[in-house]
Design a protein around this motif. Structure first.
Motif, PDB file in Angstrom:
ATOM      1  N   LYS A  30      -9.810  -6.381  -3.799  1.00 43.61           N
ATOM      2  CA  LYS A  30      -8.788  -8.073  -4.297  1.00 43.61           C
ATOM      3  C   LYS A  30      -9.750  -8.287  -5.795  1.00 43.61           C
ATOM      4  CE  LYS A  30      -6.729 -11.599  -4.338  1.00 43.61           C
ATOM      5  NZ  LYS A  30      -6.394 -13.204  -3.740  1.00 43.61           N
ATOM      6  N   LYS A  31     -10.906  -8.524  -5.616  1.00 38.72           N
ATOM      7  CA  LYS A  31     -12.413  -8.533  -6.962  1.00 38.72           C
ATOM      8  C   LYS A  31     -11.238  -7.863  -7.958  1.00 38.72           C
ATOM      9  CE  LYS A  31     -16.903  -9.147  -8.931  1.00 38.72           C
ATOM     10  NZ  LYS A  31     -17.777  -8.700  -8.535  1.00 38.72           N
ATOM     11  N   ARG A  32     -10.770  -6.791  -7.720  1.00 34.97           N
ATOM     12  CA  ARG A  32     -10.861  -5.886  -8.939  1.00 34.97           C
ATOM     13  C   ARG A  32      -9.288  -5.949  -9.655  1.00 34.97           C
ATOM     14  NH1 ARG A  32      -9.731   0.979  -8.592  1.00 34.97           N
ATOM     15  NH2 ARG A  32      -9.696   1.071 -10.626  1.00 34.97           N
ATOM     16  N   PHE A  33      -8.732  -6.206  -8.742  1.00 34.83           N
ATOM     17  CA  PHE A  33      -6.573  -7.224  -8.738  1.00 34.83           C
ATOM     18  C   PHE A  33      -6.194  -8.392  -7.968  1.00 34.83           C
ATOM     19  CE2 PHE A  33      -7.233  -2.198  -7.793  1.00 34.83           C
ATOM     20  CZ  PHE A  33      -6.777  -1.533  -9.291  1.00 34.83           C
ATOM     21  N   PRO A  34      -7.107  -9.087  -8.434  1.00 32.74           N
ATOM     22  CA  PRO A  34      -6.608 -10.517  -8.274  1.00 32.74           C
ATOM     23  C   PRO A  34      -5.476 -11.048  -7.668  1.00 32.74           C
ATOM     24  CG  PRO A  34      -7.694 -10.810 -10.633  1.00 32.74           C
ATOM     25  CD  PRO A  34      -7.712  -8.875 -10.115  1.00 32.74           C
ATOM     26  N   TRP A  35      -4.605  -9.943  -8.539  1.00 26.75           N
ATOM     27  CA  TRP A  35      -3.311 -10.852  -8.159  1.00 26.75           C
ATOM     28  C   TRP A  35      -2.906  -9.760  -6.381  1.00 26.75           C
ATOM     29  CZ3 TRP A  35      -1.416  -5.194  -7.882  1.00 26.75           C
ATOM     30  CH2 TRP A  35      -1.519  -4.112  -8.246  1.00 26.75           C
ATOM     31  N   LEU A  36      -3.524  -9.018  -5.609  1.00 27.03           N
ATOM     32  CA  LEU A  36      -2.712  -8.498  -4.928  1.00 27.03           C
ATOM     33  C   LEU A  36      -2.322  -9.644  -3.873  1.00 27.03           C
ATOM     34  CD1 LEU A  36      -5.774  -5.946  -3.554  1.00 27.03           C
ATOM     35  CD2 LEU A  36      -2.718  -5.392  -4.902  1.00 27.03           C
ATOM     36  N   HIS A  37      -0.919  -9.917  -3.061  1.00 24.62           N
ATOM     37  CA  HIS A  37      -0.839 -10.214  -1.656  1.00 24.62           C
ATOM     38  C   HIS A  37      -1.025  -9.697  -0.377  1.00 24.62           C
ATOM     39  CE1 HIS A  37       2.007 -11.607  -4.905  1.00 24.62           C
ATOM     40  NE2 HIS A  37       1.812 -12.624  -5.426  1.00 24.62           N
ATOM     41  N   MET A  38      -1.637  -8.435  -0.587  1.00 22.58           N
ATOM     42  CA  MET A  38      -1.602  -7.528   0.800  1.00 22.58           C
ATOM     43  C   MET A  38      -2.061  -6.675   0.763  1.00 22.58           C
ATOM     44  SD  MET A  38       1.830  -6.350   3.143  1.00 22.58           S
ATOM     45  CE  MET A  38       1.843  -8.223   3.704  1.00 22.58           C
ATOM     46  N   VAL A  39      -3.218  -6.400   1.563  1.00 18.28           N
ATOM     47  CA  VAL A  39      -4.234  -5.026   2.102  1.00 18.28           C
ATOM     48  C   VAL A  39      -3.423  -4.918   3.337  1.00 18.28           C
ATOM     49  CG1 VAL A  39      -6.178  -4.069   2.147  1.00 18.28           C
ATOM     50  CG2 VAL A  39      -5.952  -6.072   0.487  1.00 18.28           C
ATOM     51  N   VAL A  40      -3.279  -3.670   3.158  1.00 22.80           N
ATOM     52  CA  VAL A  40      -2.780  -2.195   4.210  1.00 22.80           C
ATOM     53  C   VAL A  40      -3.415  -1.031   4.551  1.00 22.80           C
ATOM     54  CG1 VAL A  40      -0.973  -0.673   5.368  1.00 22.80           C
ATOM     55  CG2 VAL A  40      -0.638  -2.490   3.943  1.00 22.80           C
ATOM     56  N   ILE A  41      -4.298  -0.608   5.541  1.00 24.95           N
ATOM     57  CA  ILE A  41      -5.589   0.098   5.820  1.00 24.95           C
ATOM     58  C   ILE A  41      -5.038   1.623   6.738  1.00 24.95           C
ATOM     59  CG2 ILE A  41      -8.140   0.364   7.229  1.00 24.95           C
ATOM     60  CD1 ILE A  41      -8.282  -2.040   5.410  1.00 24.95           C
ATOM     61  N   GLY A  42      -5.603   2.280   7.274  1.00 31.55           N
ATOM     62  CA  GLY A  42      -4.929   3.730   7.878  1.00 31.55           C
ATOM     63  C   GLY A  42      -4.868   3.390   9.196  1.00 31.55           C
ATOM     64  N   GLU A  43      -4.320   3.574  10.349  1.00 29.25           N
ATOM     65  CA  GLU A  43      -4.462   4.062  11.956  1.00 29.25           C
ATOM     66  C   GLU A  43      -6.031   4.588  12.126  1.00 29.25           C
ATOM     67  OE1 GLU A  43      -2.655   6.194  15.380  1.00 29.25           O
ATOM     68  OE2 GLU A  43      -2.228   6.822  13.791  1.00 29.25           O
ATOM     69  N   LEU A  44      -6.639   3.414  13.349  1.00 30.60           N
ATOM     70  CA  LEU A  44      -7.643   3.644  13.994  1.00 30.60           C
ATOM     71  C   LEU A  44      -8.597   3.241  13.364  1.00 30.60           C
ATOM     72  CD1 LEU A  44      -6.593   6.085  16.302  1.00 30.60           C
ATOM     73  CD2 LEU A  44      -6.784   3.750  16.504  1.00 30.60           C
ATOM     74  N   ALA A  45      -8.796   2.746  11.979  1.00 30.51           N
ATOM     75  CA  ALA A  45      -9.659   2.969  10.832  1.00 30.51           C
ATOM     76  C   ALA A  45     -10.797   2.297  11.349  1.00 30.51           C
ATOM     77  CB  ALA A  45      -9.452   2.426   9.275  1.00 30.51           C
ATOM     78  N   LEU A  46     -10.516   0.887  12.410  1.00 30.31           N
ATOM     79  CA  LEU A  46     -11.978   0.540  12.720  1.00 30.31           C
ATOM     80  C   LEU A  46     -12.893   1.426  13.470  1.00 30.31           C
ATOM     81  CD1 LEU A  46      -9.806  -2.716  13.337  1.00 30.31           C
ATOM     82  CD2 LEU A  46     -11.053  -2.521  11.409  1.00 30.31           C
ATOM     83  N   PHE A  47     -12.670   1.536  14.473  1.00 30.63           N
ATOM     84  CA  PHE A  47     -13.600   1.880  15.512  1.00 30.63           C
ATOM     85  C   PHE A  47     -12.979   3.495  16.077  1.00 30.63           C
ATOM     86  CE2 PHE A  47     -13.076  -2.344  16.841  1.00 30.63           C
ATOM     87  CZ  PHE A  47     -14.840  -3.059  16.087  1.00 30.63           C
ATOM     88  N   GLY A  48     -12.042   4.148  14.640  1.00 27.05           N
ATOM     89  CA  GLY A  48     -12.090   5.544  15.149  1.00 27.05           C
ATOM     90  C   GLY A  48     -10.606   6.157  16.185  1.00 27.05           C
ATOM     91  N   PRO A  49     -10.742   6.957  16.338  1.00 23.94           N
ATOM     92  CA  PRO A  49      -9.859   8.248  17.578  1.00 23.94           C
ATOM     93  C   PRO A  49     -10.197   7.585  18.640  1.00 23.94           C
ATOM     94  CG  PRO A  49     -10.671  10.040  17.018  1.00 23.94           C
ATOM     95  CD  PRO A  49     -11.329   8.196  16.065  1.00 23.94           C
TER      96      PRO A  49
END
Length: 284
Positions: A30-49
């Motif tokens: 968001k700091k690099r692209f202040p025009w962003l409305h949404m961020v999407v991240i990959g599956e099970l990225a938070l705690f692993g599989p």
């Protein structure tokens, strides 16, 4: 507003608690692209599989994700995580709005059986509205192999399908084809965000409503910042992509009652002959 800016974060992650890194990456994007409305991240990225890392619905991680969305003023789709509900564990994607409210939660309908063990399939497709923009759907990884999921999301009005993925196998090339097919057959943007590093082989892809590739990532960490034009989706649905097939209208106007859906997959003698869904064994 028909234009909507989305960043897919293809992150090089380890099999651990990655929450702090994810929050930091959202802030950097968001700091690099202040025009962003949404961020999407990959599956099970938070705690692993591993299902051993399953949390309950009252776990502090959800408030931390809400705070991340609120502080960065973005819609946040933080990949997925395993969530325990009684004795059942679901592969779950929450969705947060820029005020930090959780507006949706999707349970993966097709766990990657027989490899994704101990995970209960979800039973409902998920859409949510971005006010003044349009309707978004959510699916997860192996769901893309089953056209019924994306078709149902389109039937529910989705113009964009957000698709967190964790793929580290040789079929990633095929999945890119599937992402394009899901996009064109349902005239949607299909935002397929994989993980990288030890958990995935990257090659995330964003496809437009004609199946065109808006961007395909490499295999390492990458921030995929793109602007989606939902007016383009609506025009494609009205006139066809470049004036060609009006796919959703043809499907709407078709009077065929397909037996696979009227009778169900269990009624197919051919499918019943396939045997049990188990891991392949070594050939003798």
């Amino acid at each position: 507003m028909s234009r909507f800016a989305v960043a897919g974060l293809q992150l090089a992650l380890n099999n651990q608690n990655n929450l702090d890194e994810l929050v930091h990456e959202v802030m950097l994007a968001k700091k690099r692209f202040p025009w962003l409305h949404m961020v999407v991240i990959g599956e099970l990225a938070l705690f692993g599989p591993s299902t051993e890392q399953a949390v309950t619905a009252d776990h502090p991680v959800f408030e931390q994700l809400a705070e991340c969305a609120r502080e960065n003023n973005v819609w946040l789709v933080p990949g997925s995580l395993f969530v325990a509900d009684g004795r059942q564990v679901y592969n779950t994607t929450p969705v947060f709005d820029p005020q930090g409210q959780q507006v949706a939660s999707y349970r993966k309908i097709f766990p990657f059986a027989p490899y994704e063990k101990g995970v209960t399939p979800g039973a409902e497709c998920c859409v949510f509205d971005v006010p003044g923009v349009g309707r978004f759907g959510v699916s997860i990884c192996y769901d893309m192999w089953f056209p019924e999921v994306s078709r149902t999301l389109a039937w529910m009005g989705a113009e964009v399908i957000l698709h967190p993925t964790m793929t580290n196998t040789i079929d990633r090339e095929v999945e890119i084809s599937l992402a394009r097919a899901n996009a064109l057959s349902n005239q949607v943007y299909f935002v397929d965000i994989n993980v990288a590093g030890r958990l995935g082989n990257g090659r995330s892809v964003v496809c437009g409503p004609g199946g065109e590739v808006v961007h395909q990532a490499g295999e390492v960490r990458e921030v995929i910042a793109v602007e989606l034009d939902l007016a383009h989706v609506r025009r494609c649905r009205e006139r066809g992509w470049h004036g060609l097939g009006q796919v959703l209208k043809s499907w709407r106007d078709c009077d065929v009652q397909f037996p696979a859906y009227q009778q169900g997959a269990h009624a197919s003698p051919a499918l019943q002959q396939l045997g049990e869904l188990i891991l392949p064994e070594q050939d003798s």
